[in-house]
Design a protein around this motif. Structure first.
Motif, short mmCIF file in Angstrom:
data_model
loop_
_atom_site.label_atom_id
_atom_site.label_comp_id
_atom_site.label_asym_id
_atom_site.label_seq_id
_atom_site.Cartn_x
_atom_site.Cartn_y
_atom_site.Cartn_z
N ALA A 3 3.50 -1.68 100.13
CA ALA A 3 3.60 -0.67 99.07
C ALA A 3 5.04 -0.18 98.95
N ALA A 4 5.29 0.51 97.86
CA ALA A 4 6.58 1.17 97.65
C ALA A 4 6.32 2.62 97.27
N ASN A 5 6.99 3.52 97.93
CA ASN A 5 6.96 4.93 97.55
C ASN A 5 8.11 5.16 96.58
N LYS A 6 7.79 5.29 95.31
CA LYS A 6 8.80 5.42 94.27
C LYS A 6 9.11 6.88 93.94
N SER A 7 8.77 7.76 94.85
CA SER A 7 9.05 9.19 94.65
C SER A 7 9.96 9.70 95.75
N THR A 8 11.07 9.00 95.95
CA THR A 8 12.02 9.35 96.99
C THR A 8 13.43 9.46 96.41
N ILE A 42 24.10 11.24 95.62
CA ILE A 42 22.64 11.22 95.51
C ILE A 42 22.23 10.04 94.62
N VAL A 43 21.15 9.35 95.02
CA VAL A 43 20.59 8.28 94.21
C VAL A 43 19.07 8.32 94.34
N PHE A 44 18.39 8.12 93.22
CA PHE A 44 16.94 8.07 93.23
C PHE A 44 16.47 6.63 93.19
N GLU A 45 15.56 6.29 94.02
CA GLU A 45 14.73 5.09 93.90
C GLU A 45 13.80 5.00 95.10
N ALA A 46 13.03 3.95 95.14
CA ALA A 46 11.96 3.81 96.12
C ALA A 46 12.48 3.57 97.53
#
Length: 432
Positions: A146-151, A273-277
């Motif tokens: 799985a991938a947690n895409k809320s990180t 800062i960077v957003f992704e899974a």
């Protein structure tokens, strides 16, 4: 047929007994599946392939079967279609898009999971994960990786020991503003890869519109011109500001995912800062000197709504043959033990709730896994739930619409009208 049933019964019992004691050495004599060969096709390559093959090694040692792994990379759907057309499908395949799982199941290309494997999934996975592998009331697969895409990831060295990760969207926006006011460009966005922008939207939409509306939009039961879509985009626009992005909007649209990670954790950082899974960890390890859990740290996607929400992705394992070896391998891979073998190696998160958190190799991954398994409001990546022509095509559909919005938010009416027209055509073609 009776011989096959006996063989499967033997290997099931063997796996249950051996699983209680952890990985076992190779058997002294051939196992109950000796002489059988099983082929697995999935996306994983390089380090991921090596990690998955270690999982397969344990299965081979216990059963005597021979498992061959084939990496299809990003072309798994094409390779799978070619193999099916030629009458030689792999025994097991890893499919990233639930929409494709539905298409294959309804075409009769998949074999439903047997009751023993379903019982493992019932015991070890939350119901939402079972629903993802179910088509028309029949269970065909389960998410293995799985991938947690809320990180959201940040460089602890740049932000300093006094940095407190924002918990809410307002706090996140304020954090970006304060960093910008001090002359820094805080946020790296990989806008050249449209899927990173759809992940941004999906997280915001899930929290602003709620799970029920998220499901309806994913099924195109509401229009892309619905006010809820505009609300999510306007909320997202609060962070997609030129002064927050290195080089501004035009640069973000030319920055690919891996480059966006390097821009934060590389030797010459441009943002903090960077957003992704959770797979950001892999890009950090491969392309930067930073250490996950030390230099590179993570916090949950800032809350907009009242409950914790997680957008997930992942690879669903499905069976295309009904041989005893296929059934036994699917049952083993559904187990927490199989997931734990890869978890210990890093670069992996399992939705299996019986995988102990201490199996993961660092605090950041443990946090990511805990948030994934314990989310109050979890939904799968919307673009992977859509017909592929709409949700997974570079330079088109959902991906392009999000790039167009980043480029010029003032064009939101035109962008959403065009996206709605594309969605109508895609769903009418029945590719869902």
């Amino acid at each position: 047929m009776r011989g096959k049933q006996v063989a499967f019964g033997l290997v099931t019992a063997f796996l249950v007994v051996a699983g209680c004691a952890g990985p076992q050495p190779a058997p002294a004599r051939p196992g109950p599946l000796a002489g059988q060969t099983i082929e697995v096709l999935a996306v994983w390559s390089d380090e991921e392939q090596a990690a998955f093959e270690r999982v397969l090694d344990v299965f081979e040692q216990r059963t005597g079967a021979t498992v061959t792994y084939v990496s299809g990379g990003d072309e798994v759907p094409t390779v799978l279609a070619t193999r099916l057309a030629g009458g030689s499908p792999p025994d097991v395949a890893g499919v990233a898009q639930p929409a494709l799982v539905r298409t294959l199941a309804r075409a009769g290309s998949l074999v439903p999971l047997d009751p023993s494997t379903e019982s493992v999934i019932d015991a070890q996975f939350a119901p939402v994960w079972k629903e993802l592998g179910t088509v028309d009331g029949e269970l065909y697969g389960f998410v293995f990786k799985a991938a947690n895409k809320s990180t959201v990831w940040y460089d602890a060295g740049q932000l300093g020991p006094g940095f407190v990760p924002p918990r809410t969207w307002d706090e996140f926006v304020e954090t970006l503003r304060k960093l910008s006011d001090t002359g820094r460009t805080p946020l790296s966005v990989g806008g050249a890869d449209g899927w990173t922008l759809t992940d941004w939207f999906e997280n915001v939409y899930l929290q602003t519109a709620g799970g029920a509306m998220y499901d309806r939009l994913a099924r195109h039961e509401i229009s892309w011109t619905d006010p809820s879509v505009r609300t999510a985009l306007q909320t997202l626009g609060r962070v997609f500001r030129p002064e927050y992005l290195p080089g501004g909007i035009s640069s973000a649209l030319q920055t690919e995912f891996t480059e966006s990670v390097v821009d934060v954790f590389g030797a010459d950082p441009k943002a903090s800062i960077v957003f992704e899974a959770d797979f950001v960890a892999g890009a950090i390890a491969e392309s930067t000197p930073a250490r996950v859990g030390a230099d590179a740290r993570v916090f949950p996607f800032p809350r907009i709504g009242p409950t914790s929400s997680v957008v997930s992705g992942g690879d669903t394992l499905v069976a295309l043959t009904d041989e005893p070896g296929t059934k036994a391998l699917m049952q083993f891979l559904a187990s927490s033990e199989a997931a734990s073998i890869w978890a210990a190696q890093g670069g992996f998160v399992s939705p299996n709730r019986q995988v102990a958190l201490d199996e993961y190799p660092d605090d950041s991954t443990r946090q990511i896994a805990e948030e994934l398994v314990g989310a109050d409001n979890l939904r799968f990546d919307m673009s992977d739930l859509m017909p592929s022509a709409l949700g997974a095509t570079r330079g088109d559909g959902f991906w392009r619409a999000m790039q167009d919005y980043l480029a010029d938010p003032a064009q939101v009416d035109r962008i959403l009208a065009e996206l709605e027209a594309e969605a109508t055509a895609a769903y009418e073609e029945g590719d869902s």
